[in-house]
Scaffold this motif. Structure first.
Motif, mmCIF file in Angstrom:
data_model
loop_
_atom_site.group_PDB
_atom_site.id
_atom_site.type_symbol
_atom_site.label_atom_id
_atom_site.label_comp_id
_atom_site.label_asym_id
_atom_site.label_seq_id
_atom_site.Cartn_x
_atom_site.Cartn_y
_atom_site.Cartn_z
ATOM 1 N N ALA A 238 68.683 3.364 134.146
ATOM 2 C CA ALA A 238 68.255 2.696 132.912
ATOM 3 C C ALA A 238 69.352 1.777 132.389
ATOM 4 N N ARG B 81 69.274 -1.299 134.474
ATOM 5 C CA ARG B 81 68.124 -2.116 134.052
ATOM 6 C C ARG B 81 68.447 -2.864 132.757
ATOM 7 N N THR B 82 69.077 -2.180 131.813
ATOM 8 C CA THR B 82 69.442 -2.808 130.543
ATOM 9 C C THR B 82 70.336 -4.023 130.782
#
Length: 141
Positions: A130, A133-134
């Protein structure tokens, strides 16, 4: 890279991270969901800077291939592809136990040692995916 040099390289990365003032805050593949990411704007250096400065990773930023270590100590290589379709095609040829896909990037974390005897090798966590992805989303916005 010879195994006897790995501790030296990691020590140098840690020293560089300390000087740079880094701070901040079994995986399944994940793709898409980034929303407004403009793949044409993605730059590995920008992604690497975000991972280092905002997400507590230690990476060597470059344009298309980033080598580094997650906050949990998992070594990985993030390879950026020209688009999501190219990344998905390349991912189909990879071992899903040692790779993950995020947007147009493939994260390869094979070769990590087991955290303890009898355990499977260390993997990039869902939380770390995550964070990647950020940073891809930030770099493409």
């Amino acid at each position: 890279m010879p195994q006897h040099r790995l501790p030296l390289v990691l020590a140098l990365l840690l020293a560089l991270a300390a000087l740079a003032g880094c701070g901040g805050g079994g995986s399944k593949s994940s793709s898409g969901g980034g929303g407004n990411v403009d793949i044409s704007k993605l730059n590995g250096v920008t992604i690497g800077d975000c991972l280092n400065n905002d997400e507590n990773f230690l990476v060597q930023p470059s344009e298309k291939v980033l080598d580094g270590m997650s906050p949990a100590g998992v070594n990985f290589t993030l390879t950026l592809y020209k688009d999501v379709a190219a990344a998905q095609a390349a991912f189909k040829k990879k071992n899903p136990k040692t790779t993950a896909i995020v947007e147009n990037g493939i994260i390869d974390f094979r070769g990590n040692p087991s955290p303890y005897k009898g355990a499977p090798p260390a993997k990039i966590s869902k939380t770390e995916l995550a964070a990647i992805r950020t940073c891809i989303d930030k770099a493409g916005s």
